[in-house]
Design an enzyme around this catalytic site. Sequence first.
Site, mmCIF file in Angstrom:
data_model
loop_
_atom_site.group_PDB
_atom_site.id
_atom_site.type_symbol
_atom_site.label_atom_id
_atom_site.label_comp_id
_atom_site.label_asym_id
_atom_site.label_seq_id
_atom_site.Cartn_x
_atom_site.Cartn_y
_atom_site.Cartn_z
ATOM 1 C CE LYS A 181 0.822 1.376 4.438
ATOM 2 N NZ LYS A 181 1.476 2.667 4.812
ATOM 3 C CG ASP A 185 -1.267 0.404 8.474
ATOM 4 O OD1 ASP A 185 -2.017 1.316 8.861
ATOM 5 O OD2 ASP A 185 -0.086 0.593 8.143
#
Length: 310
Positions: free
Chosen positions: A17, A154
């Site tokens: 990401k 996350d």
Amino acid sequence: MFIRQDGPQLEVLAPAKINLFLEVLGKRDDGFHELDMLMAPVALYDTLTLTPTQTPGITLKSRWARGLEHQPELPVVEDNLVYRTLLLFHQELQEVRGDSLGIAVDLVKRIPAAAGLGGASSDAAAALIGANRLSGNPLSFDSCCRLASQIGSDVPFFLYQSPARCQGRGEVVTPIAAGQSLPLVLIKPAAGLSTPAVFSRVADFGFDSPQPMNSMLAAFCSGDVSGVGRSLHNRLVQSALAELPELESLIQKLGGYDVPGFQMTGSGSTFFLVCRHRNQAKHIASRLRQTKLGAVIDTYTLGQSFGCAA
């Protein structure tokens, strides 16, 4: 996250990401920081192969992909986030159904470590999705999200398999529809950065005037690449520079490229350039590889619902 099943065996591709926007709003009473982030999954993957076993227990083998053996040594099994995730899932499975988990996992790493690319968190989410599917989906999506938030801030993001605005400490996830895929070049310096160390320096630089995300959201959702480039923001850059001053030379180098924008992702040390098109990304990546400033990867962001549902 892409999932392929071959008989009893499950293969899961766990994406990296980037943080297109990262603002720190303050320090919370629980010791975490209050964040406001726009995160997008990226076409750079670790691979997890999960195989059910007849006897209860969790087996994990992890290694760097061929050609990446020079990367830092991977954590021992007990400290690996995949193993810790599967232990939590095993406990949940026993509570929900009275069953024990029997699973063997082979993890092949391609996402650089200590890079701000979320590799360990993505691997944890992939392990959770894979184990749940192999067990007949005993946990709902909401239950998986609750478990994911216990594993890491996350990890819930990766369960949604979509770009998203992430708030709280990162676990409050709102999927966002991307206007288009963004061509990228990632550059990861040889030195990595510790997330706790970078966050520990945030107060030294202050976060009294938070930047709003409005312009970034508008540009991202409409597919305005130039607008995305202008709106890139990461409050942690100064903290990262304090930890790793040699990043300044990388920043100066990236500033010389004619691209919509560039920024650090997460707590570093990876930076990314947003390019106008894939050909520009490939050209710049080729030039950057000659600088020897770090590992260089040309790739792109993934849109909403890019993988298979949990």
